[in-house]
Structures are given as structure tokens and as C-alpha cells.
Design a protein around this motif. Structure first.
Motif, PDB file in Angstrom:
ATOM      1  N   SER A   1       0.788  -1.390   0.096  1.00  0.00           N
ATOM      2  CA  SER A   1       0.006  -0.058   0.019  1.00  0.00           C
ATOM      3  C   SER A   1       1.147   1.220  -0.175  1.00  0.00           C
ATOM      4  O   SER A   1       0.439   2.280  -0.212  1.00  0.00           O
ATOM      5  CB  SER A   1      -0.769  -0.103   1.205  1.00  0.00           C
ATOM      6  OG  SER A   1      -0.357   0.215   2.550  1.00  0.00           O
ATOM      7  N   ARG A   2       2.184   1.205   0.319  1.00  0.00           N
ATOM      8  CA  ARG A   2       3.015   2.407   0.211  1.00  0.00           C
ATOM      9  C   ARG A   2       3.914   2.408  -1.089  1.00  0.00           C
ATOM     10  O   ARG A   2       5.129   2.790  -0.941  1.00  0.00           O
ATOM     11  CB  ARG A   2       3.794   2.302   1.406  1.00  0.00           C
ATOM     12  CG  ARG A   2       2.834   2.633   2.778  1.00  0.00           C
ATOM     13  CD  ARG A   2       3.787   2.593   3.892  1.00  0.00           C
ATOM     14  NE  ARG A   2       4.712   3.754   4.170  1.00  0.00           N
ATOM     15  CZ  ARG A   2       5.283   3.669   5.274  1.00  0.00           C
ATOM     16  NH1 ARG A   2       5.425   2.689   6.146  1.00  0.00           N
ATOM     17  NH2 ARG A   2       6.636   4.569   5.128  1.00  0.00           N
ATOM     18  N   LEU A   3       3.618   1.409  -2.019  1.00  0.00           N
ATOM     19  CA  LEU A   3       4.380   1.475  -3.204  1.00  0.00           C
ATOM     20  C   LEU A   3       3.546   2.295  -4.513  1.00  0.00           C
ATOM     21  O   LEU A   3       2.492   2.669  -4.148  1.00  0.00           O
ATOM     22  CB  LEU A   3       4.513   0.106  -4.010  1.00  0.00           C
ATOM     23  CG  LEU A   3       5.313  -0.944  -2.965  1.00  0.00           C
ATOM     24  CD1 LEU A   3       5.045  -2.345  -3.437  1.00  0.00           C
ATOM     25  CD2 LEU A   3       6.620  -0.446  -3.046  1.00  0.00           C
ATOM     26  N   LEU A   4       4.187   2.796  -5.431  1.00  0.00           N
ATOM     27  CA  LEU A   4       3.847   3.429  -6.398  1.00  0.00           C
ATOM     28  C   LEU A   4       3.798   2.795  -7.642  1.00  0.00           C
ATOM     29  O   LEU A   4       5.050   2.363  -7.935  1.00  0.00           O
ATOM     30  CB  LEU A   4       4.684   4.761  -6.708  1.00  0.00           C
ATOM     31  CG  LEU A   4       4.101   5.683  -7.598  1.00  0.00           C
ATOM     32  CD1 LEU A   4       4.011   7.396  -7.101  1.00  0.00           C
ATOM     33  CD2 LEU A   4       4.689   5.617  -9.174  1.00  0.00           C
ATOM     34  N   ARG A   5       2.779   2.537  -8.383  1.00  0.00           N
ATOM     35  CA  ARG A   5       2.651   1.618  -9.770  1.00  0.00           C
ATOM     36  C   ARG A   5       2.429   2.515 -10.925  1.00  0.00           C
ATOM     37  O   ARG A   5       1.872   3.493 -10.745  1.00  0.00           O
ATOM     38  CB  ARG A   5       1.564   0.674  -9.484  1.00  0.00           C
ATOM     39  CG  ARG A   5       1.725  -0.640  -8.689  1.00  0.00           C
ATOM     40  CD  ARG A   5       2.230  -0.524  -7.155  1.00  0.00           C
ATOM     41  NE  ARG A   5       2.687  -1.711  -6.658  1.00  0.00           N
ATOM     42  CZ  ARG A   5       2.039  -2.582  -6.065  1.00  0.00           C
ATOM     43  NH1 ARG A   5       0.456  -2.111  -5.585  1.00  0.00           N
ATOM     44  NH2 ARG A   5       2.222  -3.643  -5.421  1.00  0.00           N
ATOM     45  N   PHE A   6       3.291   2.061 -11.814  1.00  0.00           N
ATOM     46  CA  PHE A   6       3.245   2.833 -12.959  1.00  0.00           C
ATOM     47  C   PHE A   6       3.349   1.951 -14.236  1.00  0.00           C
ATOM     48  O   PHE A   6       3.796   1.063 -14.170  1.00  0.00           O
ATOM     49  CB  PHE A   6       4.056   3.816 -13.272  1.00  0.00           C
ATOM     50  CG  PHE A   6       5.534   3.326 -12.893  1.00  0.00           C
ATOM     51  CD1 PHE A   6       6.382   2.921 -13.992  1.00  0.00           C
ATOM     52  CD2 PHE A   6       6.115   3.276 -11.554  1.00  0.00           C
ATOM     53  CE1 PHE A   6       7.822   2.254 -13.631  1.00  0.00           C
ATOM     54  CE2 PHE A   6       7.461   2.715 -11.292  1.00  0.00           C
ATOM     55  CZ  PHE A   6       8.089   2.255 -12.451  1.00  0.00           C
ATOM     56  N   VAL A   7       2.731   2.306 -15.291  1.00  0.00           N
ATOM     57  CA  VAL A   7       2.986   1.787 -16.623  1.00  0.00           C
ATOM     58  C   VAL A   7       3.866   2.463 -17.555  1.00  0.00           C
ATOM     59  O   VAL A   7       4.683   2.051 -18.433  1.00  0.00           O
ATOM     60  CB  VAL A   7       1.579   1.902 -17.599  1.00  0.00           C
ATOM     61  CG1 VAL A   7       1.779   1.212 -18.935  1.00  0.00           C
ATOM     62  CG2 VAL A   7       0.655   0.994 -16.560  1.00  0.00           C
ATOM     63  N   GLU A   8       4.034   3.733 -17.076  1.00  0.00           N
ATOM     64  CA  GLU A   8       5.047   4.739 -17.874  1.00  0.00           C
ATOM     65  C   GLU A   8       5.561   5.789 -16.780  1.00  0.00           C
ATOM     66  O   GLU A   8       4.774   6.050 -15.998  1.00  0.00           O
ATOM     67  CB  GLU A   8       4.286   5.617 -19.094  1.00  0.00           C
ATOM     68  CG  GLU A   8       4.183   4.797 -20.042  1.00  0.00           C
ATOM     69  CD  GLU A   8       3.815   5.925 -21.424  1.00  0.00           C
ATOM     70  OE1 GLU A   8       3.602   7.264 -21.142  1.00  0.00           O
ATOM     71  OE2 GLU A   8       3.088   5.345 -22.448  1.00  0.00           O
TER      72      GLU A   8
END
Length: 497
Positions: A320-327
Motif C-alpha cells: 500500500s506504500r508502493l507507487l505503480r506505473f505503466v509509464e
């Protein structure tokens, strides 16, 4: 962005958004493009309202204006002298001129808003415009290095990692003569030095006091910072990178000191770490609210379903304290490396995870060119209307408060990958991360499922299932073709069918 965005949800207060959505803008070329479209100079104080409205209407909680600080003419000159960087600029922007090379946003001359972007007053106006729409503002902080013409190089050379004249002669790519003092260029220990920046000494007590003051000033102008290559200034990493040159580590770590100094005056201020090398957990322990999840990105892009499932088995509080991204500005454009079906699957899988979710300007409309950070102008690219339509529908569904304040849980599968959310509503996400047809049973972790009718509706595809409580409890049978997915909103249990 194009066409009509979905209706704006009730604004979510940044400080309390457990799972926020963040929109990254490469500020200098964005403002340049706005000026070209308007036929008159535009800066952050004069951005037309419709552009802020469009971002808010897509349901974002914060905007990261990447690259607002003063850029370095000295750094730009170094870039123009680098044949590889010039070739990269030419590939991205075939009609480029040397005037398009405005310098890197990570080669900072000073932590003052560049006048081209409207200066401090322009940034304040942008922040006010965003706040009026329920959006927070995120800016950059670069802990590892500064530009060769940063004021500290002349006033406080002791803040930097030093070298010798002999080292400068032997390795001119790793050292620089600044006002008669040889200083080391900034570096990641796994790569050659960055020739346009100078390495700060993270062990310097004087520098740490200066950093605290700098960050307090930055925090007075925004609601959070994204910290570039945050792991490089951790004591053990820095000591391993620079060895005897910087002496013994101080007793305290860099980040807790800096973060605590800011939060004394700005308790709701949020810190985001660009982090690699499995340093996410230690950086969270040192005070970061969110850390990059490059591991999930790599596994999703390669389409390794088993690796994705294993990755998502990590502790839920950690995730819950990670940042997810595709770009983001460092990665290839998704449209350039993924075919449309895979891009939809990877995007859905990314933006429905727990933690913070990041969307990059241009991603929603299928931009394919990753712009070198030195350039101040985007190339003209056609809009992929089909992809834009998918993103509009997805972001509209994700406006549900459950995806910001609810509880995420991994579901049990064998071949597919699945997770669910529980909050104001229930959602079930199932994705086939392969090029093969897959059938599987999905077991949800909802312990309160009783007998009765359950209606599962995908608001994007229109697929609707009606299932009994027993089927939900025992495992939903799901068949999906290559890169297909379901985003089901699940009606609450009706015990009286």
C-alpha cells in the motif's frame, strides 16, 4: 487528452488519500506546447482552465509538475557536446535545433522556479488552480547532485565529493574543475558518471542542514516531492559507492533527518522515492510514503503471470506504500513497446493495484515517443482514439472511492492473476497476462459471502454475470483469451434470491 472526460468525482484530500492517482507532466515541453496552441506565451500562471479541468475530471488526486526548477546552461552545454545525447534528441524530435535543448530537470541550477515557467508566482497560481479542483501539487527534489553552476559550488565546495588533478586528467568523464577545485561528477555506482552534474556529499553535516532548509522552502510551495534516485544517499549505499573518499557514515540517516525537518512545519507533506535494488522497504522505514515499484512494472511488461502473483503476495501494508506505473519519463512509452491488447491488460493491472498509481502525460492518448529530458518541446503525435476511449472508461470506473480508500486483497488462482477491492463497493479484477487462452478458478477472500444472487458487471466491456453465493465461495470459473481481462463491480450479497 481528448474527447470528453468522465465526470469529476468528489475531490479527495491528498493527505488522507490512501491510494492516490497521480498525473505526471513534463512541465517545460508541456508549457511550450500550450504556448504553440494558444499562439501566445503561456506559463504556469496562465494555463487555460480547460487543461486543469481535464486532469481533474479524469479523477486524479495530484499533479506532479516534473522539472519546474531552474535548469543549468552549463549542463545544457555539456549535453550539446555529447554525441550520444544529440543523437537521442534527433531520434525523438527530428526537427530539433540546439535551442530545444533547455537542460535536464535533474541538473538543477537552483531550487527556484524557472522564469520560463512563470517563476515562484506562476507556480503559486498553478497550485491554487489545482487546489480549487481538489488536486495536490507534487514537485521534484534531487538529493544526489546539482548543476556545475549551482551556487553551492562556489560558496560551499565542502558540500561536494572532491577529486584530484591527477584523477581529472586520467578520467575527465568522472571529474570536473570548478573554480579551481576538482569535484566528482554525480553517479549511480552501476553506471558511468553523469557528466553534467556534480556529486553532493551525503555525509556532510553542513550539506544536510542546507538540504533541510531547501526542502522546507520547497514544501512551502507544494504538497509532496518525488525524490530522484532516493536510495543513492542512504548511508550504506553512499559509503559503498564512494568509499574512503567520503569517510565514515554519520550516526543518522539522510532521509529521516530531512523528512522530520519538513514535517515539523508541514505534517501532511508526502515523500515519494524513486527507488530500485529492493530498497523500497528500507526507504519506507525511513519515512517515505510511497516508493517506486519497478519490480511490478518489469513483471507485467514481460507478461510473467507467475512472477506477478508472487510479487503481489508481499505484505499488504508494504504494497500500500508502493507507487505503480505503466509509464514515466524514464521508461519507454507503453504504446511503443506493447501492442494494444497487452497495453490494456498491463494498464488495467497496474492502475487497479493498492498504493499510489502514476499516469504519464501522453500515456492516455497513445504517445509513442519518450522525450529526452533535455528537450523543451514535444514532437507532434497523432491521438490513438481507441486507446484514449479505453483509458476514459477505465478512469471513470476507477473514480469509485473504493479504489482510493478501500481494502485490496489478492485472490487465489493458478494460471490467471486476480485481486479484489472491498469498500463502498466490491470489485473483482481478473487478468490473463499471456498470449494463450486460459481457464481458471478464482477464489475471492471475502469471508461474508452468503447464499443468494451476485451480479458481476464490467462497466467497460458491458459483460454481466449472475452467480450464486456458492459459486463465489467455491471459486468463480473464468475463461479469458490472450491478454483479456474482467473488471467486475460486484453487487452486495442478496440473501433472498
Amino acid at each position: 487528452m481528448s474527447d470528453q472526460p468522465p465526470r469529476r468525482p468528489t475531490p479527495t484530500r491528498w493527505a488522507s488519500a490512501r491510494h492516490p492517482f497521480i498525473y505526471e507532466i513534463n512541465t517545460w515541453p508541456w508549457v511550450t506546447g500550450l504556448s504553440a496552441s494558444a499562439g501566445t506565451p503561456v506559463d504556469l500562471s496562465t494555463v487555460p482552465d480547460e487543461h486543469w479541468d481535464a486532469i481533474a475530471d479524469f479523477g486524479f488526486d495530484a499533479v506532479w509538475l516534473m522539472g519546474v526548477w531552474q535548469r543549468s546552461p552549463a549542463g545544457a552545454a555539456v549535453a550539446l557536446a555529447n554525441r550520444d545525447l544529440v543523437a537521442e534528441c534527433l531520434a525523438a524530435l527530428p526537427d530539433w535545433t540546439p535551442q530545444d535543448v533547455v537542460g535536464s530537470p535533474f541538473c538543477i541550477r537552483n531550487y527556484e522556479v524557472d522564469e520560463y515557467l512563470g517563476g515562484r508566482a506562476g507556480l503559486a497560481a498553478a497550485r491554487s488552480a489545482l487546489a480549487g479542483r481538489g488536486l495536490a501539487l507534487i514537485l521534484d527534489f534531487v538529493p544526489n547532485h546539482v548543476a556545475p553552476d549551482h551556487p553551492w559550488t562556489s560558496k560551499h565546495p565542502e558540500y561536494f565529493v572532491s577529486g584530484t588533478s591527477a584523477e581529472l586528467v586520467a578520467d575527465p568523464e568522472s571529474f570536473m574543475d570548478v573554480n579551481g577545485t576538482v569535484l566528482a561528477n554525480g553517479r549511480d555506482p552501476n553506471f558511468p558518471a553523469w557528466s553534467d552534474v556534480l556529486q553532493l556529499n551525503a555525509f556532510s553535516r553542513g550539506l544536510r542542514h542546507e538540504i533541510a532548509d531547501t526542502l522546507r522552502d520547497v514544501a512551502s510551495q507544494c504538497d509532496g516531492v518525488r525524490c530522484d534516485m532516493a536510495m543513492l544517499v542512504m548511508n550504506d549505499v553512499f559509503a559503498r559507492t564512494w568509499g574512503d573518499r567520503v569517510g565514515d557514515p554519520p550516526e543518522g540517516e539522510y532521509w529521516p533527518e530531512a523528512i522530520d525537518a519538513v514535517r515539523q512545519d508541514h505534517p501532511d507533506f508526502r515523500f515519494i522515492a524513486e527507488s530500485y535494488w529492493d530498497r523500497e522497504w528500507p526507504l519506507q522505514q525511513q519515512g517515505f510514503d510511497f516508493c517506486y515499484d519497478k519490480g511490478l512494472y518489469d513483471r507485467l511488461v514481460t507478461g510473467d503471470a507467475a512472477a506477478v502473483r508472487d510479487h503481489l503476495r508481499a505484505d499488504a501494508d508494504f504494497q500500500s506504500r508502493l507507487l505503480r506505473f505503466v509509464e514515466n519519463h524514464d521508461e519507454s512509452r507503453a504504446a511503443a513497446i506493447l501492442d494494444p491488447a497487452r497495453q490494456e491488460a498491463v494498464t488495467l493491472a497496474t492502475l487497479t493495484q493498492t498504493g499510489a498509481r502514476l499516469v504519464h502525460h501522453g500515456q492516455l492518448t497513445g504517445a509513442r515517443v519518450r522525450l529526452p529530458v533535455f528537450l523543451g518541446r514535444h514532437p507532434r503525435e497523432d491521438i490513438d482514439h481507441e486507446l484514449a476511449s479505453f483509458h476514459r472508461a477505465l478512469l471513470k470506473a476507477l473514480c469509485d472511492s473504493t479504489f482510493r480508500a478501500g481494502t485490496w486483497m489478492l485472490c487465489e488462482t493458478v494460471e490467471l492473476v486476480s485481486w479484489c477491492w472491498d469498500g463502498d463497493h466490491r470489485w473483482l479484477i481478473v487478468v490473463n497476462l499471456s498470449a494463450e487462452h486460459v481457464a481458471d478458478h478464482v477464489r475471492v477472500p471475502w469471508n461474508d459471502v452468503t447464499d443468494g444472487v451476485h451480479r458481476l458487471v464490467d462497466p467497460i466491456t458491458g459483460v454481466e454475470w449472475v452467480r450464486s453465493g456458492r459459486e463465489v465461495r467455491d471459486g468463480l470459473y473464468v475463461e479469458l483469451g490472450p491478454w483479456q481481462w474482467h473488471l467486475f463491480k460486484v453487487a452486495r450479497t442478496d440473501p433472498h434470491p
